[in-house]
Write a protein that holds these residues in place. Structure first.
Motif, PDB file in Angstrom:
ATOM      1  N   VAL A   1      26.236  31.837  33.722  1.00 20.41           N
ATOM      2  CA  VAL A   1      25.917  30.914  32.625  1.00 20.41           C
ATOM      3  C   VAL A   1      25.738  31.698  31.329  1.00 20.41           C
ATOM      4  O   VAL A   1      25.233  32.830  31.318  1.00 20.41           O
ATOM      5  CB  VAL A   1      24.642  30.091  32.913  1.00 20.41           C
ATOM      6  N   GLN A   2      26.155  31.094  30.212  1.00 19.29           N
ATOM      7  CA  GLN A   2      25.994  31.706  28.900  1.00 19.29           C
ATOM      8  C   GLN A   2      24.525  31.660  28.475  1.00 19.29           C
ATOM      9  O   GLN A   2      23.755  30.821  28.956  1.00 19.29           O
ATOM     10  CB  GLN A   2      26.860  30.979  27.874  1.00 19.29           C
ATOM     11  N   VAL A   3      24.152  32.570  27.565  1.00 19.93           N
ATOM     12  CA  VAL A   3      22.770  32.621  27.075  1.00 19.93           C
ATOM     13  C   VAL A   3      22.771  32.736  25.553  1.00 19.93           C
ATOM     14  O   VAL A   3      23.707  33.285  24.958  1.00 19.93           O
ATOM     15  CB  VAL A   3      21.989  33.817  27.673  1.00 19.93           C
ATOM     16  N   ARG A   4      21.713  32.173  24.939  1.00 15.81           N
ATOM     17  CA  ARG A   4      21.428  32.450  23.535  1.00 15.81           C
ATOM     18  C   ARG A   4      20.517  33.664  23.517  1.00 15.81           C
ATOM     19  O   ARG A   4      19.408  33.623  24.046  1.00 15.81           O
ATOM     20  CB  ARG A   4      20.787  31.244  22.850  1.00 15.81           C
ATOM     21  N   LEU A   5      21.006  34.728  22.910  1.00 16.13           N
ATOM     22  CA  LEU A   5      20.348  36.024  22.987  1.00 16.13           C
ATOM     23  C   LEU A   5      19.732  36.389  21.647  1.00 16.13           C
ATOM     24  O   LEU A   5      20.418  36.449  20.628  1.00 16.13           O
ATOM     25  CB  LEU A   5      21.381  37.081  23.384  1.00 16.13           C
ATOM     26  N   GLY A   6      18.408  36.602  21.629  1.00 16.77           N
ATOM     27  CA  GLY A   6      17.757  37.194  20.470  1.00 16.77           C
ATOM     28  C   GLY A   6      17.844  38.695  20.594  1.00 16.77           C
ATOM     29  O   GLY A   6      17.539  39.258  21.656  1.00 16.77           O
ATOM     30  N   TYR A   7      18.256  39.377  19.501  1.00 19.32           N
ATOM     31  CA  TYR A   7      18.516  40.815  19.621  1.00 19.32           C
ATOM     32  C   TYR A   7      18.101  41.528  18.339  1.00 19.32           C
ATOM     33  O   TYR A   7      18.359  41.055  17.231  1.00 19.32           O
ATOM     34  CB  TYR A   7      20.006  41.046  19.877  1.00 19.32           C
TER      35      TYR A   7
ATOM     36  N   GLU B   1      16.813  41.326  13.238  1.00 19.86           N
ATOM     37  CA  GLU B   1      16.894  40.457  14.418  1.00 19.86           C
ATOM     38  C   GLU B   1      17.932  39.367  14.186  1.00 19.86           C
ATOM     39  O   GLU B   1      17.970  38.733  13.134  1.00 19.86           O
ATOM     40  CB  GLU B   1      15.536  39.833  14.721  1.00 19.86           C
ATOM     41  N   THR B   2      18.785  39.176  15.176  1.00 15.92           N
ATOM     42  CA  THR B   2      19.812  38.140  15.124  1.00 15.92           C
ATOM     43  C   THR B   2      19.770  37.324  16.404  1.00 15.92           C
ATOM     44  O   THR B   2      19.118  37.712  17.383  1.00 15.92           O
ATOM     45  CB  THR B   2      21.215  38.751  14.970  1.00 15.92           C
ATOM     46  N   GLU B   3      20.464  36.184  16.391  1.00 15.03           N
ATOM     47  CA  GLU B   3      20.606  35.360  17.595  1.00 15.03           C
ATOM     48  C   GLU B   3      22.077  35.025  17.752  1.00 15.03           C
ATOM     49  O   GLU B   3      22.754  34.677  16.784  1.00 15.03           O
ATOM     50  CB  GLU B   3      19.775  34.081  17.492  1.00 15.03           C
ATOM     51  N   ARG B   4      22.574  35.156  18.960  1.00 17.07           N
ATOM     52  CA  ARG B   4      23.985  34.887  19.198  1.00 17.07           C
ATOM     53  C   ARG B   4      24.171  34.365  20.624  1.00 17.07           C
ATOM     54  O   ARG B   4      23.305  34.572  21.490  1.00 17.07           O
ATOM     55  CB  ARG B   4      24.813  36.157  18.997  1.00 17.07           C
ATOM     56  N   THR B   5      25.280  33.688  20.854  1.00 19.53           N
ATOM     57  CA  THR B   5      25.618  33.216  22.198  1.00 19.53           C
ATOM     58  C   THR B   5      26.461  34.282  22.885  1.00 19.53           C
ATOM     59  O   THR B   5      27.446  34.762  22.319  1.00 19.53           O
ATOM     60  CB  THR B   5      26.392  31.895  22.139  1.00 19.53           C
ATOM     61  N   VAL B   6      26.029  34.655  24.078  1.00 17.76           N
ATOM     62  CA  VAL B   6      26.672  35.742  24.809  1.00 17.76           C
ATOM     63  C   VAL B   6      27.074  35.240  26.200  1.00 17.76           C
ATOM     64  O   VAL B   6      26.347  34.468  26.828  1.00 17.76           O
ATOM     65  CB  VAL B   6      25.730  36.957  24.946  1.00 17.76           C
ATOM     66  N   GLN B   7      28.231  35.703  26.650  1.00 14.72           N
ATOM     67  CA  GLN B   7      28.676  35.422  28.010  1.00 14.72           C
ATOM     68  C   GLN B   7      28.389  36.659  28.862  1.00 14.72           C
ATOM     69  O   GLN B   7      29.146  37.631  28.817  1.00 14.72           O
ATOM     70  CB  GLN B   7      30.163  35.083  28.016  1.00 14.72           C
TER      71      GLN B   7
ATOM     72  N   GLY C   1      28.676  41.979  27.713  1.00 15.97           N
ATOM     73  CA  GLY C   1      28.912  40.543  27.556  1.00 15.97           C
ATOM     74  C   GLY C   1      30.013  40.235  26.567  1.00 15.97           C
ATOM     75  O   GLY C   1      30.363  41.056  25.710  1.00 15.97           O
ATOM     76  N   GLY C   2      30.553  39.039  26.696  1.00 15.43           N
ATOM     77  CA  GLY C   2      31.551  38.567  25.755  1.00 15.43           C
ATOM     78  C   GLY C   2      30.897  37.809  24.616  1.00 15.43           C
ATOM     79  O   GLY C   2      29.936  37.068  24.821  1.00 15.43           O
ATOM     80  N   THR C   3      31.408  37.996  23.402  1.00 16.72           N
ATOM     81  CA  THR C   3      30.913  37.289  22.218  1.00 16.72           C
ATOM     82  C   THR C   3      32.118  36.787  21.426  1.00 16.72           C
ATOM     83  O   THR C   3      33.272  37.090  21.758  1.00 16.72           O
ATOM     84  CB  THR C   3      30.061  38.206  21.314  1.00 16.72           C
ATOM     85  N   GLU C   4      31.832  36.042  20.367  1.00 19.88           N
ATOM     86  CA  GLU C   4      32.921  35.569  19.512  1.00 19.88           C
ATOM     87  C   GLU C   4      33.676  36.734  18.888  1.00 19.88           C
ATOM     88  O   GLU C   4      34.856  36.614  18.548  1.00 19.88           O
ATOM     89  CB  GLU C   4      32.367  34.659  18.408  1.00 19.88           C
ATOM     90  N   ALA C   5      33.002  37.863  18.729  1.00 20.72           N
ATOM     91  CA  ALA C   5      33.625  39.048  18.123  1.00 20.72           C
ATOM     92  C   ALA C   5      34.268  39.959  19.171  1.00 20.72           C
ATOM     93  O   ALA C   5      34.700  41.062  18.840  1.00 20.72           O
ATOM     94  CB  ALA C   5      32.593  39.825  17.323  1.00 20.72           C
TER      95      ALA C   5
ATOM     96  N   THR D   1      28.240  45.497  23.992  1.00 21.86           N
ATOM     97  CA  THR D   1      27.210  46.047  24.867  1.00 21.86           C
ATOM     98  C   THR D   1      25.866  45.971  24.150  1.00 21.86           C
ATOM     99  O   THR D   1      25.764  46.337  22.977  1.00 21.86           O
ATOM    100  CB  THR D   1      27.520  47.513  25.214  1.00 21.86           C
ATOM    101  N   PHE D   2      24.834  45.472  24.850  1.00 21.38           N
ATOM    102  CA  PHE D   2      23.507  45.291  24.258  1.00 21.38           C
ATOM    103  C   PHE D   2      22.484  46.084  25.064  1.00 21.38           C
ATOM    104  O   PHE D   2      22.452  45.980  26.306  1.00 21.38           O
ATOM    105  CB  PHE D   2      23.108  43.810  24.274  1.00 21.38           C
ATOM    106  N   ARG D   3      21.644  46.859  24.368  1.00 21.20           N
ATOM    107  CA  ARG D   3      20.524  47.498  25.058  1.00 21.20           C
ATOM    108  C   ARG D   3      19.492  46.434  25.390  1.00 21.20           C
ATOM    109  O   ARG D   3      19.000  45.722  24.507  1.00 21.20           O
ATOM    110  CB  ARG D   3      19.896  48.576  24.166  1.00 21.20           C
ATOM    111  N   ILE D   4      19.128  46.320  26.657  1.00 17.81           N
ATOM    112  CA  ILE D   4      18.268  45.219  27.080  1.00 17.81           C
ATOM    113  C   ILE D   4      16.853  45.382  26.549  1.00 17.81           C
ATOM    114  O   ILE D   4      16.144  44.390  26.348  1.00 17.81           O
ATOM    115  CB  ILE D   4      18.303  45.075  28.618  1.00 17.81           C
ATOM    116  N   ASP D   5      16.418  46.606  26.262  1.00 17.14           N
ATOM    117  CA  ASP D   5      15.066  46.760  25.701  1.00 17.14           C
ATOM    118  C   ASP D   5      14.990  46.296  24.250  1.00 17.14           C
ATOM    119  O   ASP D   5      13.906  46.224  23.680  1.00 17.14           O
ATOM    120  CB  ASP D   5      14.563  48.198  25.844  1.00 17.14           C
TER     121      ASP D   5
END
Length: 309
Positions: free
Chosen positions: A145-151, A158-164, A179-183, A187-191
């Motif tokens: 499932v896709q997620v809205r990710l605060g990063y 800080e940004t928010e984006r939808t990530v697969q 994850g896949g994004t519109e761009a 790769t996102f550091r989970i911390d």
């Protein structure tokens, strides 16, 4: 266990079907079916055309009580991140094929959702706790499932984006989400993740996506950025072991040349530091390029001779 789950999932199985599903011989399949009966499981055989093995009255066992979460946790053991032996992994991969349909997809996803890359970037020796949103993100990977990710990026914005979510990697002490994004793929550091909210929309997972291969490409790109200097050289065969001890993964060994030496490629942070590292290897190594590193080595050699000659 796998044979029993097959019997619970189907009304009837033949020894040939068990052998094909679990990649064993028909003789082994018959032996295991007989062993179930001897162990007290209410299984019986039907002889003749259309025969096979069945559970008496559609009997069930405690194995059917596996929850989806338990099944997923079990099959994380079968994935590439596991320290389990190859035999254990193979057994669990066979068992996943026999799971009831509602659990099978997520169990298979769990077995390929995580990569552990033990090599660290840099010299950090910090061993942090698992990041806050690790479980939520792994759950999203497994459920697809896709997620809205605060990063929060390295600059503190800080940004928010939808990530697969496609997979999770443990790199030394750090955890990353691929994850896949519109761009494109990112790769996102989970911390650095500040929030995770599942959207309920399914992940559009590329058919040819392979987490291990994708991570190799990502890690190679990061290493190229961290070590942008590429030095070419020729090393005598007896010096290869010395180079390996001193340079580790930064050393790539090629083929032999006509004079018996071995082609090597060495990666470094900058020309000056890399030349300093290689100056002590002159007994075994001749640097053939780039010109900037050769010039640094010549300058260092001259300074050494002036001071100690």
């Amino acid at each position: 266990m796998a044979v029993l789950l097959l019997l619970q999932r189907r009304e009837q199985v033949t020894a040939a079907e068990v052998a094909r599903e679990l990649e064993v011989s028909e003789r082994t399949a018959r032996r295991d079916l007989d062993a179930l009966a001897m162990a007290g499981v209410p299984v019986y055989s039907v002889q003749g055309r259309g025969g096979g093995w069945r559970l008496v009255g559609g009997a069930r066992t405690d194995l059917s009580g596996l929850t989806a979460g338990e099944a997923r946790a079990l099959f994380l053991v079968a994935g590439p991140a596991s320290a389990a032996t190859p035999a254990v992994k193979a057994a669990l991969r066979k068992l996943v094929r026999a799971l009831p349909e509602p659990f099978r997809v997520q169990a298979e996803a769990a077995a390929s959702s995580l990569i552990v890359d033990p090599e660290r970037w840099g010299s950090s020796r910090v061993e942090p706790r698992p990041p806050q949103f690790l479980d939520e993100l792994q759950d999203a990977v497994i459920r697809g499932v896709q997620v809205r990710l605060g990063y929060v990026d390295r600059g503190g914005a800080e940004t928010e984006r939808t990530v697969q979510p496609l997979g999770i990697v443990a790199k030394g002490p750090s955890w990353y989400l691929v994850g896949g994004t519109e761009a494109g793929r990112r790769t996102f550091r989970i911390d650095r993740v500040s929030s995770v909210e599942p959207t309920g929309d399914p992940v559009r997972r590329p058919e040819d996506f392979d987490l291990a291969e994708s991570w190799r490409e990502i890690a190679d790109e990061v290493d190229r950025k961290r070590m942008p200097v590429e030095v070419q050289g020729l090393c005598v065969p007896e010096g290869i072991g010395v180079l390996r001890m001193g340079l580790g993964e930064r050393l790539q060994v090629g083929g032999a040349t006509a004079d018996g030496r071995v082609e090597v490629v060495i990666r470094g942070q900058d020309e000056y530091v890399t030349a300093g590292e290689l100056s002590g290897l002159v007994e075994w190594l001749e640097v053939t390029g780039p010109p900037g590193v050769r010039a640094r080595l010549a300058s260092m050699g001259k300074a050494l001779v002036e001071r100690y000659g």
